[in-house]
Design a protein around this motif. Structure first.
Motif, mmCIF file in Angstrom:
data_model
loop_
_atom_site.group_PDB
_atom_site.id
_atom_site.type_symbol
_atom_site.label_atom_id
_atom_site.label_comp_id
_atom_site.label_asym_id
_atom_site.label_seq_id
_atom_site.Cartn_x
_atom_site.Cartn_y
_atom_site.Cartn_z
ATOM 1 N N ASN A 402 -14.723 32.733 -1.651
ATOM 2 C CA ASN A 402 -15.840 33.424 -2.310
ATOM 3 C C ASN A 402 -15.785 33.231 -3.808
ATOM 4 O O ASN A 402 -16.828 33.102 -4.472
ATOM 5 C CB ASN A 402 -15.787 34.907 -1.972
ATOM 6 C CG ASN A 402 -16.108 35.185 -0.512
ATOM 7 O OD1 ASN A 402 -16.759 34.368 0.152
ATOM 8 N ND2 ASN A 402 -15.669 36.322 0.004
ATOM 9 N N GLN A 406 -18.642 31.468 -6.007
ATOM 10 C CA GLN A 406 -19.221 32.162 -7.158
ATOM 11 C C GLN A 406 -19.189 31.261 -8.391
ATOM 12 O O GLN A 406 -20.159 31.200 -9.166
ATOM 13 C CB GLN A 406 -18.459 33.461 -7.425
ATOM 14 C CG GLN A 406 -19.050 34.266 -8.577
ATOM 15 C CD GLN A 406 -18.167 35.427 -8.991
ATOM 16 O OE1 GLN A 406 -16.974 35.409 -8.710
ATOM 17 N NE2 GLN A 406 -18.762 36.429 -9.619
ATOM 18 N N ASN A 631 -23.394 35.278 2.318
ATOM 19 C CA ASN A 631 -22.961 35.292 0.918
ATOM 20 C C ASN A 631 -22.757 33.860 0.409
ATOM 21 O O ASN A 631 -23.126 33.542 -0.739
ATOM 22 C CB ASN A 631 -21.665 36.096 0.802
ATOM 23 C CG ASN A 631 -21.166 36.187 -0.628
ATOM 24 O OD1 ASN A 631 -21.961 36.356 -1.555
ATOM 25 N ND2 ASN A 631 -19.860 36.060 -0.826
ATOM 26 N N THR A 635 -26.261 34.543 -1.990
ATOM 27 C CA THR A 635 -25.887 35.250 -3.231
ATOM 28 C C THR A 635 -24.629 34.691 -3.876
ATOM 29 O O THR A 635 -24.530 34.624 -5.102
ATOM 30 C CB THR A 635 -25.674 36.745 -2.927
ATOM 31 O OG1 THR A 635 -24.662 36.883 -1.907
ATOM 32 C CG2 THR A 635 -26.962 37.382 -2.439
ATOM 33 N N ASN A 637 -21.512 35.988 -4.121
ATOM 34 C CA ASN A 637 -20.876 37.020 -4.945
ATOM 35 C C ASN A 637 -19.388 37.122 -4.598
ATOM 36 O O ASN A 637 -18.973 36.874 -3.464
ATOM 37 C CB ASN A 637 -21.544 38.372 -4.719
ATOM 38 C CG ASN A 637 -22.977 38.395 -5.220
ATOM 39 O OD1 ASN A 637 -23.280 37.777 -6.246
ATOM 40 N ND2 ASN A 637 -23.862 39.087 -4.520
ATOM 41 N N ASP A 638 -18.608 37.542 -5.592
ATOM 42 C CA ASP A 638 -17.165 37.755 -5.407
ATOM 43 C C ASP A 638 -16.870 39.245 -5.616
ATOM 44 O O ASP A 638 -17.131 39.804 -6.701
ATOM 45 C CB ASP A 638 -16.362 36.915 -6.408
ATOM 46 C CG ASP A 638 -14.875 37.113 -6.242
ATOM 47 O OD1 ASP A 638 -14.436 37.421 -5.119
ATOM 48 O OD2 ASP A 638 -14.136 36.975 -7.252
ATOM 49 N N ARG A 672 -18.832 49.010 -5.421
ATOM 50 C CA ARG A 672 -19.735 48.079 -6.074
ATOM 51 C C ARG A 672 -21.017 48.774 -6.502
ATOM 52 O O ARG A 672 -21.550 48.496 -7.594
ATOM 53 C CB ARG A 672 -20.040 46.920 -5.124
ATOM 54 C CG ARG A 672 -20.960 45.864 -5.713
ATOM 55 C CD ARG A 672 -21.198 44.760 -4.707
ATOM 56 N NE ARG A 672 -22.121 43.765 -5.234
ATOM 57 C CZ ARG A 672 -22.551 42.713 -4.561
ATOM 58 N NH1 ARG A 672 -22.125 42.514 -3.299
ATOM 59 N NH2 ARG A 672 -23.390 41.847 -5.099
ATOM 60 N N GLU A 676 -22.088 48.771 -10.433
ATOM 61 C CA GLU A 676 -23.262 48.002 -10.834
ATOM 62 C C GLU A 676 -24.488 48.871 -11.071
ATOM 63 O O GLU A 676 -25.212 48.666 -12.053
ATOM 64 C CB GLU A 676 -23.575 46.946 -9.758
ATOM 65 C CG GLU A 676 -22.519 45.866 -9.641
ATOM 66 C CD GLU A 676 -22.907 44.804 -8.623
ATOM 67 O OE1 GLU A 676 -23.936 45.009 -7.937
ATOM 68 O OE2 GLU A 676 -22.191 43.797 -8.505
#
Length: 794
Positions: A402, A406, A631, A635, A637-638, A672, A676
C-alpha cells in the motif's frame, strides 16, 4: 592513757634511730643483712607508724632521683638521702616493700626469713631497674638472677626495638660482661639492683621508650611473702600497674606526733557512663548567657609605690603609656553599623552567587535535556525514514505494498499536473500515454514483488502451521515452572513435520531421496482414500523416472505436486488430529451458522475474521481482499500512519489507566475519520501536517481519553501540554472554543455507534445543539471569533 602512749612511741622511735647503722650498698644494690632487733614488742604501733613514714619518704626520694638526667648524680643523691634518713642497707622501694611485708607478718614468722636453698636460688627473681642514658628514663622489670647479661640485652632490645649489639650495660660506672649473670654481679634473690644502659650508636639507634614517660604503662615489681601454712611461707612477685588516668586528690590527715601524712585513695574504676538516650542534651550553662560585672573606675584605696628616701623601686620594666583618641558612643556604634553592613553585603553577595550558580546549573540541565530530546526526535525521524525506505525496497506485507502504491499515485499526480500545466493538444495526449505506459510498467514491477513476497510468506505460513501443530502442551505450575507434555497427537504431528521437511530437501543423493519416498509411501498407505492414492501414484512415478536416469531439474514439478498433496494430507484432521484447531474453516458445519457473512464485493460467504473490525456491531459490507484491491485500483491510500497513531494512543492510555476502554474500541477507520475530518490532519497548536509525528493526548488530563476529550498535537508539543493543570487558564478563550467545537462534532459522530454511545457523558442532546448554534451567535455580537489557526493559542 593517750599521753602515756604517745610518750612510749617517742621513746621507741629514739631507740630505733640509735640502733640503725647506715652502710653502703653492695655492688648489685641488693638487700643487706637484717639489723639486729631490739628487745621490744614486735607489733607495737610506733614501729608500724615509723616504718610507714620512712618507706614513704624514701620512695618519694627514689622517684625524684630517677627522673633526673644524670644517673650517677642521682645514685649519689639517693645514697645521701638514705643515710640522712637513717635507712639501713635497703633502697627506697625495697624499704617500702620490706617494711610493709614485715609489718603484716606475725612475730613467729619473722625469724623464718632465711636464705633459700641452693637448688632454688637460680630460679629466684630480682627487680632490675635500667636507666636509659642520656634520656634518664627508668625501666623496671623482674628477672631471674640466673639470667645472663646477653639474655637481658635481648629482652630490652625487643622492648626498645633496637638491635641488641648496640646496647651497653654498666653497673656502678663499669661495663659488665655479657656472659655474667645477675647472681655473679651480687644480686640476691628477691632483691633489686640499678643499672645504666646506653647505645654505642646513638645517632642511628637512640634509646627511647616505646611509650612516653607521662603515659608509661610499664609495671613495677614487688616481692610479697605469703604464709601458705602454719610453718610454710611463699614469696610471690607482684606487678603493680600504674593507672592511665590521673587520680584526683581527695585530701587526707597528718599524724600529730610523727608528722606522717596519709592521703585518701581515689576510686580505681572510671565513672559509670550514662546510657545514650538518642537525644542531644545540653547543660544549663550552655543555654543561659553568662553575665559578669566589671568596674571601670579604680578603687579609692588603690595606690602606687614610688621611689622615695629609703625606698628604691626599679624602673627597668616600666613602660610609657600614651592615651589614644577618645571614641564616643555614637562613633563606636556607627563603626559597628558599618561593619555589620559590610558583612551583610558580603553575605548577600555570596547568596547571590549561589543563586546564580543554581540558575546556571538549571539552565545547563534544561539545555542538555532539550538537546537530548531533539536528538531523540531526530533519531526517531531517521528510523522512520529508514524503515519506510526499507519497506519501499523490500516489501513483504500488505501495508508495504500500500505504501508503494501510494508513492506511485503521488508520482502519477505530480507528473499529470506538470503535463497539464505545460503541454497542450497532441503533445499533451502523447505525454499522458507515455505516463500511462510508465505507470503500467511500475505496477507490473510491484506485482512481481508481490508474487515473490507471497511465495516467501507462504513458506513462512506453512512452517508456522507445522510448528504450532507439533508443539507440546504447556502450562505454568504453582511454583512458576513451565511444564510441557507430549500426547500421541503431538507426536504424530511432529513425525509428519519431520517427514515434510525431508520431502522438501533439494540437495540430497538418489539413495536418500528413495529412502524418504519409501517412508512417505508407507506413512500415507495407512489410510485408504483418493488423496493417499494420488500421493502413492506420484511417488511410484518419481521412483520410476529416477531409476531411468532422469535429471533432478526435470523432476521439480513432480516433487512440487508430491509436497503439495502431502501438505494437504497433514492438514486433514482425520490424518493429523492436531491440525483441527489450526484450520480457519471448522470441520463442524453447525459452527458456521452464526459466523458467516456475505461480501458485497466478491459475493462470497466468509467468516467475520475476513472483514475489518469496526466500532459497530456488524462488520463492513466488503472483505479485506476487496477493500485492498479497490484501494490499489482507485484511491491508493496508506493507513499505516493511522495505525501508528492508534498504537501509541493505546500504549499511553494503558500506562496511565489500566481500565481505559474507548481507545481499544476504536479501529483504524475511526482514527482516520478523527484525524482527517475532525482535526483536518494537522496539529491544533502549530499546524504541523506530518502524520508520522502527530499523536492524540488528553485535552483535560484528569479525565479519561475519548474522542470528545482529546487534542491532536505533534510530539514536541505533547510534553508541554501534559504539564498543564487547567487548560482554561493556559489557553485563550478562542482556542478553547475551537477545541470544544471539534469535541462536539466527534461526540455527535460516535453517538451513532451503539458501543461508543455507552461511554458518552450524561449531557442532553439539546445542550449539544445549543453549543453548536452558539458559535455564530458569538461572532455576531461583536466578539470576532477567528478560525482555529495556530495563532489562537499561547
Amino acid at each position: 592513757m593517750s599521753e602515756q602512749r604517745e610518750t612510749e612511741e617517742l621513746e621507741v622511735n629514739q631507740e630505733e634511730e640509735d640502733n640503725n647503722i647506715g652502710t653502703d650498698p653492695g655492688p648489685g644494690g641488693g638487700s643487706p643483712e637484717p639489723t639486729p632487733e631490739v628487745d621490744r614488742e614486735p607489733g607495737s604501733d610506733g614501729e608500724e607508724v615509723e616504718a610507714d613514714r620512712r618507706s614513704t619518704d624514701v620512695v618519694e626520694a627514689a622517684e625524684e632521683a630517677g627522673s633526673q638526667t644524670d644517673p650517677h648524680e642521682d645514685s649519689e643523691q639517693l645514697q645521701d638521702l638514705q643515710k640522712a634518713e637513717g635507712v639501713g642497707l635497703l633502697t627506697g622501694t625495697d624499704v617500702s616493700e620490706e617494711a610493709e611485708t614485715q609489718a603484716d607478718l606475725p612475730e613467729e614468722a619473722r625469724p623464718l626469713r632465711e636464705p633459700q636453698r641452693t637448688d632454688d636460688v637460680g630460679n629466684s627473681t630480682a627487680t632490675v631497674k635500667v636507666v636509659l642514658v642520656p634520656e634518664g628514663h627508668v625501666m623496671t622489670a623482674a628477672f631471674a638472677i640466673s639470667l645472663s647479661i646477653q639474655e637481658l640485652k635481648l629482652h630490652l632490645a625487643s622492648e626498645l626495638r633496637v638491635p641488641a649489639e648496640v646496647l651497653q650495660i654498666s653497673l656502678d660506672g663499669r661495663v659488665v660482661e655479657e656472659h655474667q649473670s645477675l647472681m655473679e654481679l651480687g644480686v640476691r634473690p628477691h632483691g633489686s639492683t640499678r643499672m645504666e644502659m646506653c647505645s654505642t650508636d646513638p645517632s642511628t639507634h637512640p634509646l627511647r621508650p616505646v611509650r612516653p614517660p607521662d603515659h608509661d604503662n610499664m609495671p613495677d615489681v614487688i616481692t610479697v611473702r605469703v604464709q601458705t601454712d602454719e610453718d610454710e611461707f611463699k614469696e610471690v612477685v607482684v606487678e603493680i600497674e600504674r593507672p592511665r588516668q590521673q587520680k584526683a586528690f581527695l585530701g587526707g590527715y597528718k599524724h600529730r606526733l610523727t608528722g606522717a601524712e596519709y592521703h585518701h585513695a581515689a576510686i580505681q574504676t572510671l565513672p559509670k557512663r550514662r546510657p545514650d538516650r538518642g537525644v542531644e542534651v545540653f547543660s544549663r550553662d550552655t543555654q543561659t548567657a553568662e553575665l559578669k560585672s566589671q568596674v571601670q573606675q579604680c578603687a579609692v584605696d588603690v595606690s602606687t609605690q614610688m621611689t622615695w628616701i629609703g625606698c628604691y623601686v626599679s624602673c627597668t620594666k616600666d613602660k610609657l603609656v600614651a592615651p589614644g583618641n577618645y571614641i564616643t558612643a555614637d562613633e563606636y556604634h556607627d563603626r559597628r553599623l558599618k561593619a555589620v553592613i559590610r558583612l551583610q553585603s558580603f553575605v548577600r553577595r555570596w547568596l547571590a552567587q549561589q543563586e546564580v550558580d543554581r540558575l546556571r546549573s538549571d539552565r545547563d540541565r534544561r539545555l542538555a535535556w532539550l538537546e537530548l530530546q531533539e536528538k531523540k526526535r531526530n533519531e526517531e525521524k531517521e528510523d522512520q525514514l529508514r524503515d519506510r525506505r526499507c519497506r519501499w525496497m523490500n516489501p513483504q506485507r500488505r501495508e508495504d505494498f500500500n505504501l508503494l502504491f501510494q508513492a506511485l499515485e503521488k508520482w502519477r499526480c505530480e507528473e499529470e499536473q506538470q503535463i497539464n500545466s505545460t503541454l497542450r493538444g497532441a503533445e499533451r495526449k502523447a505525454a499522458l500515454c507515455s505516463l500511462l505506459e510508465q505507470e503500467t510498467q511500475l505496477i507490473g514491477a510491484i506485482g512481481r514483488h508481490h508474487i515473490a513476497a507471497q511465495s516467501i510468506n507462504y513458506d513462512k505460513t506453512v512452517k508456522s502451521f507445522l510448528d504450532k501443530s507439533a508443539a507440546p502442551h504447556q502450562w505454568r505450575a504453582a511454583d512458576g515452572r513451565l511444564i510441557e507434555m507430549d500426547t500421541q497427537h503431538t507426536l504424530r504431528a511432529r513425525e509428519l513435520k519431520e517427514l515434510y521437511n525431508d520431502t522438501n530437501l533439494s540437495v540430497v543423493s538418489q539413495e536418500q531421496r528413495l529412502q524418504v519416498l519409501m517412508t512417505l509411501k508407507h506413512t500415507v498407505k495407512e489410510h485408504e482414500c483418493q488423496l493417499t492414492q494420488d500421493i502413492v501414484d506420484l511417488i511410484d512415478r518419481e521412483v520410476d523416472l529416477m531409476t531411468r536416469g532422469v535429471k533432478a531439474a526435470s523432476l521439480e514439478g513432480l516433487r512440487k505436486r508430491i509436497s503439495t498433496l502431502f501438505l494437504q494430507f497433514i492438514k486433514t484432521p482425520a490424518f493429523n488430529p492436531k491440525a483441527a484447531r489450526l484450520l480457519k474453516v471448522p470441520q463442524n458445519p453447525s459452527q458456521l451458522k452464526n459466523n458467516m457473512f456475505l461480501c458485497r464485493g466478491c459475493h462470497r460467504y466468509l467468516q467475520s475474521t475476513d472483514f475489518n473490525p469496526t466500532a459497530s456491531t456488524r462488520p463492513s459490507g466488503r472483505c479485506r481482499d476487496c477493500i485492498g484491491l479497490d484501494n490499489i485500483a482507485r484511491t491508493r491510500n496508506d493507513v499505516s500512519c493511522y495505525k501508528s497513531i492508534l498504537r501509541r494512543l493505546r500504549a499511553d492510555e494503558q500506562e496511565i489507566n489500566d481500565d481505559s476502554k474507548i481507545p481499544f474500541l476504536l479501529q483504524v477507520e475511526d482514527m482516520r475519520y478523527l484525524v482527517e475530518v475532525i482535526w483536518a490532519s494537522r496539529s491544533a497548536l502549530h499546524g504541523s501536517s506530518d502524520l508520522y509525528s502527530l499523536v492524540f493526548v488528553r485535552w483535560e488530563r484528569h479525565r479519561d481519553w475519548s474522542p470528545w476529550n482529546c487534542i491532536l498535537l505533534s510530539k514536541e508539543e505533547t510534553s508541554a501540554h501534559l504539564e498543564v493543570e487547567d487548560v482554561h487558564k493556559a489557553y485563550e478563550a478562542t482556542f478553547i472554543r475551537s477545541i470544544k467545537h471539534k469535541h462536539i462534532l466527534a461526540r455527535r459522530h460516535f453517538s451513532q455507534i451503539s458501543i461508543a454511545s455507552e461511554y458518552l457523558d450524561s449531557q442532553p442532546p439539546a445542550a449539544l445543539g445549543n453549543q453548536l448554534v452558539s458559535m455564530p451567535i458569538t461572532m455576531t455580537t461583536g466578539k470576532h471569533a477567528t478560525d482555529s489557526t495556530p495563532s489562537s493559542a499561547h
